[in-house]
Enzyme design. Structure first.
Site, PDB file in Angstrom:
ATOM      1  N   PHE A 124      39.379  40.653  36.498  1.00 56.13           N
ATOM      2  CA  PHE A 124      40.521  40.749  37.476  1.00 56.13           C
ATOM      3  C   PHE A 124      40.685  39.614  38.166  1.00 56.13           C
ATOM      4  CE2 PHE A 124      43.368  41.459  40.714  1.00 56.13           C
ATOM      5  CZ  PHE A 124      44.708  42.226  40.082  1.00 56.13           C
ATOM      6  N   ASP A 167      35.557  33.324  41.303  1.00 55.08           N
ATOM      7  CA  ASP A 167      36.332  34.036  42.148  1.00 55.08           C
ATOM      8  C   ASP A 167      35.812  34.852  43.134  1.00 55.08           C
ATOM      9  OD1 ASP A 167      38.484  36.097  42.639  1.00 55.08           O
ATOM     10  OD2 ASP A 167      39.376  36.129  40.881  1.00 55.08           O
ATOM     11  N   THR A 220      56.342  24.152  48.939  1.00 59.59           N
ATOM     12  CA  THR A 220      56.783  23.894  50.330  1.00 59.59           C
ATOM     13  C   THR A 220      55.833  24.359  51.343  1.00 59.59           C
ATOM     14  OG1 THR A 220      58.916  24.825  49.504  1.00 59.59           O
ATOM     15  CG2 THR A 220      58.571  24.888  51.832  1.00 59.59           C
TER      16      THR A 220
END
Lengths: 471, 493
Positions: free
Chosen positions: B209, B315, B371
């Protein structure tokens, strides 16, 4: 008393220019140090946010710039706005920060109130909300919702998945992972993650070397300015672009689940579309059973003179999704159709499902904009500024082409003949104390806060003239 | 009527190491000593009423209960009915130091935080003068061995996707060498076509996942419901070892299983029609069912990937920040060379990826760019979390408490040999899981435990995972163990 004076009685009355080079020596030193651990090569300067106030941003060298770029269009109410400081210091905020919830599983009893504040400024026709973390995230969440909705319509909202779907999806294959497309536009910008990046079509540098989905791009109108003198041409341009959109719907090999469009293409050069164009898009999406997603990440929250820019167009029926981020601080999408929420839970889901700390700020920003009618105020200030820019344009026509954004408040842009000249202009504006940004290769965009007033417009126009007169 | 709280007076095997003092009591002198249950069931009537109202505007059908965070404290989460549950789920593994932690409250109310909230910068263009220091004293001070740089993001999905982008640009630039982009690349990319776009892939593992955006979801292979109806990239997945427990009894079989998976991993790299830029792996596949593999397996992955020029992304979104008994779970492996990137989020509140190789920053700016490029307010929290974890030695504490819990669960489960199986997470802190024979039995356990005042979550199809905070102490462990035992007795009398 003006709104900026109410919020910021001590706001500087003019820029301060303290260095001869930009970034200044202290900024350069600081950027070099930061760059060792965090990629800072895109830095304009290192900011001192404690000293920044209202429409002015301070850097570590003592420069104080009038800021009409405002963190790439993401500061709504000026730096160190007292209303936001009060909210930031509230118990509600402290809880949201230290006890960040997995909102999908353990929503806070505060959430209903927090969401209601945001929904008070929802676009016309929208009454529901899903929350994300950034503009790219907001758009991708909307894509996911659109895909689930589209497939749900085909199989029936309550129909269960087939075994073939359940098995193939674990191999990333159809029918479980179907080939479906989002139709967007050339010169569009919707973010930089993999799906939002597939819909983005602004510049190669945003996209190179990333795998992308085979999604189509239509053409966005390219108007002639001033609009009032080119009505017939621009009407034809709308028609031409709408025909392309419809042709893509008819011919694209992959079913198109949604059409995604910005009210004004911002990164792509401040390209505008008319109300007729947007109504045309709505009509086509209805005809072909696709959702309409309006990306208000940059245009939303007042800067065009309406709280949401697409409200200028009176699109009927209302768009299916309106995405937001930037000035609102929180991100996500508004919607109204209850079947946008998939029948099964845990499909539109993730750990945090947004961030209440940012949602609280969004609510506060919405409430201040409403209380002080700042969208209408931006319209007045924008009209004042636009007239000044028109005057400059007639004096320096070669340096100010295609001035655009009339009646769109301070959401104003113009173009240069050469990208190099545009870049020089942006850099030179620092020497007169103005922080200003570009868009596309050859354009300048104004993205001030909503507390930018006539007195700031005067300083900006004088600064532009000072630079132009030196060319 | 308030039902009797669970007492923690049961005698159990004592902690193996010296007791260092109770951090939870220090932070939370007012923390309750056991669950407090005021409504007949959890969720109670107020949750049901409030949730109905919320549901008119916000999809809340996955709500366990509507939470009163103001009245939550330490390891106990309060719902709006006034029930206080011992929380070993902790916001899907994302609360590090307990609810309303005084050190985090201090940070949340600091001038730095107010500044970060009201003046959110576009970090890559206009970094604040403080950002470098915030990183150095927090996120970077906590960097895994061999990692010296960070790129910040907003969530676990976003952390993984920015790491994928870094890997893809890195591999493309190796191929391109000193050449600039070609005209064909520059034009084809605007049509989402080769060669400007890429046919390179990211490999992941079965049951992995890694998030739910489109790139991360293409690497997620946990459950169909996470993926259905969403277009995905045709990326490869390798098998992840399915080990037999207890590990000590099946060493030979498990070694064979890991060798099988390593061979398949290598075969896919050799045979996949396009280049594999990177692979991503969790130290423990968490959402996928708390599937563990040994250091041998991970060393094998590192060795093969290194030899084949495939980048290794670990991860650590769920495993990171102490819960495994190491700050980063992959430190359990003692890899000969570090991973290329390590991603983080959840308990750290901030998200992003660590790396060391400067070439993982593309040559041109504005390619790994957006941004905000992260959130300084979350970086401030990460700094405090790191400093508190270090100050109180919470990683070592968690390792000890985990051993205590594991040992006691082992003895409880001997009484339910056919109903509960595959206890896992030995010597892995409190990152412990066990499983039932069916999803229904697992779900019945979760509900029954909740009604006894234990908030606990599932993973995979039929597993239960324990994800407490890092201030989960022996007295909490005792309450936990008692409820687990009582729940099992109730379900299997």
């Amino acid at each position: 008393m003006g709104i900026s004076e109410q919020y910021f009685p001590n706001e500087p009355t003019a820029p301060v220019v303290a260095t001869t080079e930009f970034p200044g020596p202290k900024s350069q030193e600081s950027i070099a140090a930061l760059n060792k651990v965090f990629d800072s090569r895109a830095s304009y300067f290192v900011a001192d946010y404690e000293k920044s106030l209202g429409n002015y941003i301070a850097d570590v060298d003592g420069n104080m710039y009038l800021d009409v770029y405002a963190q790439i269009a993401s500061i709504a109410l000026g730096y160190n706005n007292p209303a936001l400081i009060e909210v930031a210091k509230s118990d509600l905020m402290t809880r949201a920060i230290v006890d960040r919830p997995a909102m999908g599983n353990f929503p806070s009893k505060d959430l209903e109130g927090i969401a209601s504040e945001i929904l008070k400024v929802a676009p016309k026709g929208q009454d529901k909300l899903w929350s994300g973390l950034s503009g790219a995230d907001a758009n991708e969440l909307a894509f996911k919702a659109a895909f689930m909705w589209y497939q749900g319509k085909k199989r029936g909202y309550t129909t269960e998945f087939t075994d073939a779907e359940n098995e193939s999806v674990m191999k990333n294959q159809a029918p479980g992972s179907p080939e479906l497309a989002i139709l967007s536009f050339k010169r569009a910008f919707h973010g930089r993650l993999f799906a939002s990046g597939s819909a983005t079509c602004s510049k190669p540098i945003h996209k190179l070397d990333f795998p992308s989905f085979n999604w189509p791009k239509a053409e966005y109108p390219e108007y002639k300015y001033p609009l009032s003198e080119n009505e017939a041409y621009n009407k034809e341009e709308d028609k031409r672009c709408l025909t392309i959109v419809e042709d893509i719907f008819k011919s694209w090999a992959i079913p198109i689940a949604a059409l995604l469009v910005e009210p004004i293409q911002s990164e792509g050069g401040d390209n505008h579309g008319s109300a007729e164009f947007f109504q045309g898009l709505r009509d086509i999406t209805l005809k072909y059973g696709a959702a309409l997603i309006i990306d208000e990440v940059q245009t939303g929250v007042g800067a065009t003179g309406k709280f949401w820019a697409h409200e200028h167009f009176n699109i009927t029926p209302a768009p299916d999704f309106v995405t937001f981020s930037k000035k609102f601080q929180s991100a996500g999408y508004f919607f109204h159709d209850s079947e946008i929420v998939p029948k099964h839970t845990y499909r539109q889901f993730n750990t945090w499902c947004g961030d209440p700390a940012r949602m609280i700020l969004a609510g506060a920003i919405g409430s201040e904009v409403t209380k002080h009618d700042l969208a209408a105020r931006a319209q007045e200030v924008g009209a004042y500024l636009f007239a000044k820019l028109e005057a400059l344009q007639s004096k320096y026509p070669k340096l100010m082409k295609n001035l655009r954004g009339k009646n769109r408040a301070t959401f104003i842009a113009w173009s240069f003949e050469e990208p190099s000249l545009r870049n020089k202009f942006l850099a030179d504006m620092k020497t007169v104390g103005v922080n200003i940004g570009g868009c596309a290769e050859d354009s300048v965009r104004l993205r001030p806060t909503l507390v930018f007033e006539e007195k700031h417009a005067d300083i900006l126009a004088a600064a532009i003239e000072k630079i132009y007169s030196s060319y | 009527m308030i039902r009797t709280a669970y007492k923690s007076g049961i005698t159990r095997a004592s902690l193996s190491k010296r007791y260092l003092g109770n951090v939870s009591k220090l932070y939370y002198p007012e923390e309750v000593t056991g669950p407090v249950l005021v409504s007949e069931n959890v969720p109670g009537p107020k949750t049901i009423e409030l949730n109905k109202k919320l549901g008119e505007h916000f999809d809340n059908r996955a709500t366990y209960f509507v939470t009163d965070y103001k009245n939550s404290l330490g390891n106990y989460i309060s719902d709006c009915d006034g029930n206080k549950l011992l929380d070993v789920y902790a916001q899907i593994s994302s609360i590090a130091l307990g609810y309303n932690n005084p050190a985090l409250i201090k940070t949340a109310q600091s001038e730095d935080m107010v500044n970060a909230l009201v003046n959110r910068p576009a970090l890559a263009c206009f970094p604040s003068k403080e950002y470098g220091q915030i990183l150095e004293e927090g996120i970077l001070a906590a960097a895994p061995p061999g990692m010296t740089k960070v790129w910040t993001a907003l969530s676990g999905s976003c952390a993984n996707e920015t790491a994928y982008k870094a890997a893809l640009m890195y591999q493309a630039s190796i191929k391109r060498g000193d050449n600039d982009f070609t005209a064909e690349e520059l034009s084809s990319v605007m049509d989402n076509a080769l060669p400007g776009t890429s046919d390179m892939v990211i490999m992941s593992f079965d049951k992995g996942f890694h998030g739910r955006l489109f790139g991360s979801l293409s690497t997620t292979r946990s459950k169909a419901i996470h993926k259905l109806d969403i277009p995905a990239f045709d990326w490869p997945k390798a098998p992840f070892p399915e080990l037999k427990y207890p590990l000590s009894e099946f060493e030979a079989e498990n070694r064979k299983e890991e060798e099988r998976c390593l061979a398949e991993f290598e075969r896919i790299i050799d045979q996949w029609p396009t280049q594999i830029a990177a692979f991503i792996v969790e130290p423990v596949q968490s959402e996928g069912g708390d599937n563990h593999a040994s250091a041998f397996f991970f060393k094998g992955l590192r060795e093969i990937s290194k030899a084949k020029g495939v980048l290794m992304i670990v991860d650590e979104v769920q495993t990171g920040v102490g819960a495994s008994g190491k700050f980063w779970a992959h430190e359990h492996w003692n890899l000969p060379t570090p991973p290329d990137m390590v991603t983080f989020s959840k308990k750290f509140q901030a998200a992003g990826f660590y790396f060391a190789n400067p070439d993982l920053q593309p040559k041109q700016p504005f390619r790994q760019f957006n941004t905000w490029c992260g959130d300084p307010s979350k970086a401030l929290l990460a700094k405090t979390i790191y400093q508190e974890v270090t100050h109180y030695g919470l990683v070592g504490r968690t390792a000890e408490i985990g051993d205590y819990v594991y040992g006691n669960l082992q003895s409880i489960f001997t009484k339910f040999p056919t109903q509960v199986k595959n206890l896992r997470g030995e010597k892995f802190g409190t990152f412990i899981a066990f499983e039932f024979n069916t999803a229904n039995e697992r779900n019945a356990f979760l509900v029954a435990a909740r009604n006894k005042g234990l908030n606990i979550g599932g993973c995979g199809d039929q597993s239960v995972r324990m994800r407490p905070t890092l201030v989960f102490e022996r007295e909490h462990a005792d309450v936990f163990l008692q409820i687990v035992e009582d729940t099992l007795k109730q379900l299997y009398p």
